[in-house]
Structure formats: structure tokens, C-alpha cells
Design a protein around this motif. Structure first.
Motif, short mmCIF file in Angstrom:
data_model
loop_
_atom_site.label_atom_id
_atom_site.label_comp_id
_atom_site.label_asym_id
_atom_site.label_seq_id
_atom_site.Cartn_x
_atom_site.Cartn_y
_atom_site.Cartn_z
N LEU A 5 45.95 31.07 28.54
CA LEU A 5 45.49 29.83 29.16
C LEU A 5 45.88 29.74 30.63
O LEU A 5 45.34 28.91 31.37
CB LEU A 5 46.04 28.62 28.39
CG LEU A 5 45.73 28.57 26.89
CD1 LEU A 5 46.18 27.24 26.31
CD2 LEU A 5 44.25 28.79 26.61
N SER A 6 46.82 30.59 31.06
CA SER A 6 47.23 30.56 32.46
C SER A 6 46.90 31.85 33.22
O SER A 6 46.87 31.85 34.45
CB SER A 6 48.74 30.28 32.58
OG SER A 6 49.49 31.28 31.91
N ILE A 7 46.62 32.91 32.49
CA ILE A 7 46.23 34.18 33.14
C ILE A 7 44.79 34.07 33.63
O ILE A 7 43.92 33.54 32.93
CB ILE A 7 46.36 35.35 32.15
CG1 ILE A 7 47.81 35.55 31.72
CG2 ILE A 7 45.79 36.63 32.75
CD1 ILE A 7 48.75 35.97 32.82
N THR A 8 44.53 34.57 34.82
CA THR A 8 43.16 34.57 35.35
C THR A 8 42.56 35.97 35.48
O THR A 8 41.35 36.13 35.46
CB THR A 8 43.11 33.88 36.73
OG1 THR A 8 43.96 34.61 37.64
CG2 THR A 8 43.57 32.44 36.64
N ASP A 9 43.42 36.98 35.57
CA ASP A 9 42.95 38.36 35.71
C ASP A 9 43.42 39.16 34.49
O ASP A 9 44.58 39.53 34.38
CB ASP A 9 43.50 38.99 36.99
CG ASP A 9 43.04 40.43 37.18
OD1 ASP A 9 42.15 40.87 36.41
OD2 ASP A 9 43.56 41.11 38.08
N PHE A 10 42.48 39.40 33.58
CA PHE A 10 42.82 40.11 32.35
C PHE A 10 42.56 41.61 32.44
O PHE A 10 42.71 42.32 31.44
CB PHE A 10 42.00 39.53 31.17
CG PHE A 10 42.44 38.16 30.75
CD1 PHE A 10 43.50 37.99 29.88
CD2 PHE A 10 41.78 37.04 31.22
CE1 PHE A 10 43.91 36.73 29.48
CE2 PHE A 10 42.17 35.77 30.83
CZ PHE A 10 43.24 35.61 29.96
N SER A 11 42.19 42.10 33.60
CA SER A 11 41.84 43.51 33.71
C SER A 11 42.99 44.44 33.31
O SER A 11 42.74 45.48 32.67
CB SER A 11 41.32 43.83 35.11
OG SER A 11 42.27 43.50 36.11
N PRO A 12 44.26 44.15 33.65
CA PRO A 12 45.33 45.05 33.18
C PRO A 12 45.43 45.11 31.66
O PRO A 12 45.66 46.19 31.10
CB PRO A 12 46.60 44.44 33.80
CG PRO A 12 46.11 43.67 34.98
CD PRO A 12 44.80 43.09 34.55
N LEU A 13 45.24 43.97 30.99
CA LEU A 13 45.28 43.94 29.53
C LEU A 13 44.09 44.70 28.97
O LEU A 13 44.22 45.44 27.98
CB LEU A 13 45.29 42.50 29.03
CG LEU A 13 45.39 42.30 27.52
CD1 LEU A 13 46.69 42.88 26.98
CD2 LEU A 13 45.27 40.81 27.15
N ARG A 14 42.94 44.53 29.60
CA ARG A 14 41.74 45.25 29.16
C ARG A 14 41.96 46.76 29.25
O ARG A 14 41.62 47.52 28.33
CB ARG A 14 40.54 44.82 30.01
CG ARG A 14 39.21 45.47 29.59
CD ARG A 14 38.06 45.01 30.46
NE ARG A 14 37.85 43.57 30.36
CZ ARG A 14 38.14 42.68 31.31
NH1 ARG A 14 38.68 43.10 32.46
NH2 ARG A 14 37.92 41.40 31.14
N GLU A 15 42.53 47.21 30.34
CA GLU A 15 42.77 48.65 30.53
C GLU A 15 43.76 49.17 29.49
O GLU A 15 43.62 50.30 29.00
CB GLU A 15 43.29 48.89 31.95
CG GLU A 15 42.23 48.65 33.03
CD GLU A 15 42.82 48.57 34.42
OE1 GLU A 15 44.05 48.76 34.55
OE2 GLU A 15 42.07 48.32 35.38
N LEU A 16 44.77 48.37 29.16
CA LEU A 16 45.72 48.77 28.13
C LEU A 16 45.04 48.89 26.77
O LEU A 16 45.27 49.85 26.03
CB LEU A 16 46.87 47.76 28.06
CG LEU A 16 47.85 47.92 26.89
CD1 LEU A 16 48.61 49.25 27.00
CD2 LEU A 16 48.84 46.75 26.85
N MET A 17 44.20 47.91 26.45
CA MET A 17 43.58 47.88 25.13
C MET A 17 42.61 49.04 24.91
O MET A 17 42.37 49.44 23.77
CB MET A 17 42.86 46.55 24.92
CG MET A 17 43.78 45.36 24.73
SD MET A 17 44.82 45.50 23.25
CE MET A 17 46.45 45.55 24.01
N VAL A 18 42.05 49.59 25.96
CA VAL A 18 41.10 50.70 25.80
C VAL A 18 41.69 52.05 26.21
O VAL A 18 40.99 53.05 26.21
CB VAL A 18 39.79 50.44 26.59
CG1 VAL A 18 39.10 49.18 26.08
CG2 VAL A 18 40.05 50.35 28.08
N ASP A 19 42.97 52.07 26.53
CA ASP A 19 43.65 53.32 26.89
C ASP A 19 43.79 54.17 25.63
O ASP A 19 44.54 53.83 24.70
CB ASP A 19 45.02 53.03 27.48
CG ASP A 19 45.67 54.26 28.10
OD1 ASP A 19 45.36 55.38 27.65
OD2 ASP A 19 46.48 54.10 29.03
#
Length: 386
Positions: free
Chosen positions: A62-76
Motif C-alpha cells: 500500500l506504500s510501495i510505488t515501484d514494484f520492479s525490484p520485486l517483479r525481477e526477484l519473482m521471475v529470477d
């Protein structure tokens, strides 16, 4: 090994980027989600839990605005995402990130292949493997409220605190029993299924009693179900809040011609009648006037009592085989797969296996199931000697 159950809160973009960069250096990471889905079609992420085997991290979506690092982790592909009973978690990540986590290791699937029981809950798994009690009293909490209560935070942290230790124990059991590749294959199948593009053309086949409808009526039901699937997503509301399946069935059967007749169909929500009557009537009219060559074929009726002995023989064979393997039979085959085998012989005279039974399951039960189908008096011992 002592795991800290005092979590680290991740509420800023830079914190998430730093954490994910560090976790991408690990072989595996524990993952869980908390979400709400009361009035929406898509889950709303309330919390993302990550664990590195030492510390628990609670990511605030609810407070994060840039999820790209999490996205990269999830598809690594170099980092195994360890989850428990992860089908809903996958939906959360698809909704939040637009990606399916991969590779995954589902500890519920692994527990079944490790002989710990079918559909074992996470608390039961931790108790069985580590003899640690994990409370589950916050399951239905409001995960969108802020601040979260202390009990919610503790509950969320415990969901990943022990997961990597459990993962390690399960790996030992599975590799010793040579069943790790089975788990890996089933988890990969889950990812592949989640990545398939939406196709609603067969949704009508899941409607109760649809087998009673004629092809012309099925053509209507097919289009109504497609509309329901598309609109529930577009409006982000639960399917049944838009319209329930029994109402679609009656619409296909009765084929109302105007709003007055449509209103006589039971259980259509008032809002749907007010906003969508014209559209629904148009779908019915258009589908009813479709070229008969494009009508779907009639659906199979429930199996007749005459097929019961074969079904019973197939189930007995799987039970006997599962007992020898010390596995729950449900992890080897699904109910609908028994039926598919029986029906294959009814239609063409040659019994065939569903696709899922052609992988590693073929050598474990697939060949035996075909042998039983051809000669239902055989048991597991007889098949083993063929």
C-alpha cells in the motif's frame, strides 16, 4: 537454527530495491501473501512476506510505488520461490506484478510426496517437520487496515519464518526417496498453467446440468458465460455478484425475448437487470441465430451405473499403488482423470490417458491404469507382474 520472528518492515521503494537485490543472491526465498477479496474479482494485496532463512521481511504494497525490484526477484530463474499452497498467492502476484513467480516450490505439494499427508496446512506442516506451533488465528483479518495489529504482524512473520528450514527438510526427504523431480514437475506445471492466456470459450462446460442442454442452447450458454467472465474482470466484481451460473442456465434454456421475460429468470441481481438486460438479450438473440454448424456438441451425461465397476477398479488400483508408495492417492490422480479414462474407452474403444498422466505419472500409475481399464479384474500385484 534460530530464526528471528521480529520482522523488518519494508515500506519505501529504496528499501524494497535493496532487499530484493540481496535476496536475488540466494538460492531460495520464502514467500507468502496476505490479501483481501471480499468485493472484487482480483485479489488486493495487503502484505507480501519474504524470508531469507534468518529474518522475516514484511513488504507493504500500500506504500510501495515501484514494484520492479520485486517483479525481477519473482521471475529470477536462479532463485526458487518457496510458498505453501500457492495458487492464490500466484493470483496475487499476477494482479500486482503482472507476472507468475518462477521457479516455485510448493511445500504443500512437497509434503504430500514426502508422505506427510494430502492438502496439509502450513501450521500442520511446521508442526510435523519442526514440532513448532504456528498460530493461524489471523487468517481472516483485514489486511488493508493500517496500522496492522501486533498479532497480525506476528502472524504474517511466522508464515515465512520457518519456511526455508521446512524446505530444506523436505528436500532431504524427497531426494532420498527420488521424488524431488515429481514435485519439481508438478510445480512447473502450476506455473505453466498460470501463464496460459485467458480462454473463456469452455467456461460453459463447468455450469451445473449443462449436459442437459441441446446444442442450440449450449451455444447461448457459451456466449453468456464468456460475457460473464469478461465483464466480471472488467468491472472487478465477483462472478456471482454479476450473475450466477443457474441464472445463465435458465436463460439459455428459456431464451427470453424481452426484458419482461428476462425478469422472470430467478436470482438475477437487480443491478444486472437494470444495467445489462439489453446486452444479455442481444447475446441470447445472436447466439440463438448462429449457424447450426457452429453449435457446440452436447456435453457428456454423468457416467451410467454400468461404468461403476470399471471406475471402482481404477480407484482400487491407485489406492493399492499409493499404499505401496506410502503416498496419498489424491496426489497421484484427480477425480476427473478417472472419468476421462473411462470415457475414452466408451467413445473409441481404446482407452487413453489424460495428458497429466503421460509425464512421470505414466510409469508410476499410467501404464497400470491402462492395464486395469483393459482388464478390470487385475489388481496392483497383477499389473506389477505383467
Amino acid at each position: 537454527m534460530i530464526i528471528s520472528t521480529e520482522p523488518v518492515w519494508i515500506g519505501h521503494d529504496n528499501e524494497l530495491a535493496e532487499l530484493c537485490a540481496r535476496l536475488r543472491g540466494q538460492a531460495a526465498v520464502a514467500v507468502d501473501t496476505e490479501f483481501m477479496r471480499t468485493d472484487t474479482f482480483f485479489p488486493i494485496a495487503g502484505l507480501i512476506q519474504l524470508g531469507d532463512g534468518k529474518t522475516c521481511y514484511l513488504v507493504d504494497p500500500l506504500s510501495i510505488t515501484d514494484f520492479s525490484p520485486l517483479r525481477e526477484l519473482m521471475v529470477d530463474e536462479k532463485v526458487v520461490k518457496v510458498l505453501h499452497s500457492c495458487s492464490e498467492d500466484i493470483e496475487v502476484f499476477v494482479s500486482l506484478l503482472g507476472e507468475v513467480p518462477s521457479p516455485i516450490f510448493d511445500t504443500q505439494i512437497a509434503a504430500a510426496f514426502a508422505g506427510l499427508g494430502f492438502s496439509l496446512g502450513y501450521a500442520g506442516l511446521v508442526k510435523a517437520v519442526l514440532n513448532i506451533d504456528v498460530p493461524k488465528d489471523e487468517t481472516r483479518s483485514d489486511w488493508l487496515q493500517r496500522p496492522l495489529s501486533e498479532s497480525q504482524i506476528k502472524y504474517a512473520a511466522l508464515d515465512v519464518a520457518h519456511m526455508l528450514i521446512v524446505y530444506g527438510k523436505l528436500l532431504q526427504i524427497l531426494k532420498a526417496s527420488e521424488r524431488y523431480t515429481w514435485v519439481k514437475s508438478d510445480c512447473a506445471d502450476m506455473v505453466a498453467a498460470a501463464r496460459k492466456p485467458d480462454d473463456f470459450s469452455d467456461a460453459y462446460q463447468k455450469v451445473g446440468f449443462a449436459w442437459k442442454l441441446r446444442p442450440s442452447e449450449l451455444a447461448i450458454l457459451r456466449e453468456l458465460c464468456i460475457w460473464r467472465e469478461v465483464e466480471s474482470r472488467a468491472r472487478n466484481i465477483p462472478r456471482n455478484r454479476l450473475i450466477k451460473e443457474p441464472s445463465l442456465f435458465e436463460m439459455a434454456r428459456k431464451q427470453p425475448k424481452d426484458a419482461a421475460h428476462l425478469q422472470r429468470i430467478e436470482d438475477i441481481p437487480t443491478r444486472t437487470l437494470r444495467n445489462d438486460s439489453e446486452k444479455l438479450l442481444g447475446i441470447i438473440h445472436s447466439a440463438a441465430n448462429t449457424d447450426a454448424a457452429k453449435f457446440p456438441p452436447r456435453l457428456d451425461a454423468p457416467l451410467a451405473p454400468a461404468e461403476a465397476p470399471l471406475m471402482k477398479a481404477l480407484k482400487k488400483y491407485v489406492r493399492d499403488t499409493a499404499e505401496v508408495l506410502q503416498l496419498p492417492p489424491e496426489i497421484l490422480i484427480r477425480k476427473k482423470e478417472y472419468e476421462a479414462i473411462v470415457r475414452s474407452g466408451m467413445k473409441g474403444g481404446v482407452f487413453t490417458l489424460p495428458e497429466r498422466l503421460l509425464g512421470w505419472r505414466y510409469d508410476v500409475i499410467g501404464k497400470g491404469l491402462l492395464a486395469v481399464a483393459e482388464n478390470p479384474v487385475l489388481d496392483a500385484d497383477g499389473i506389477a507382474s505383467i
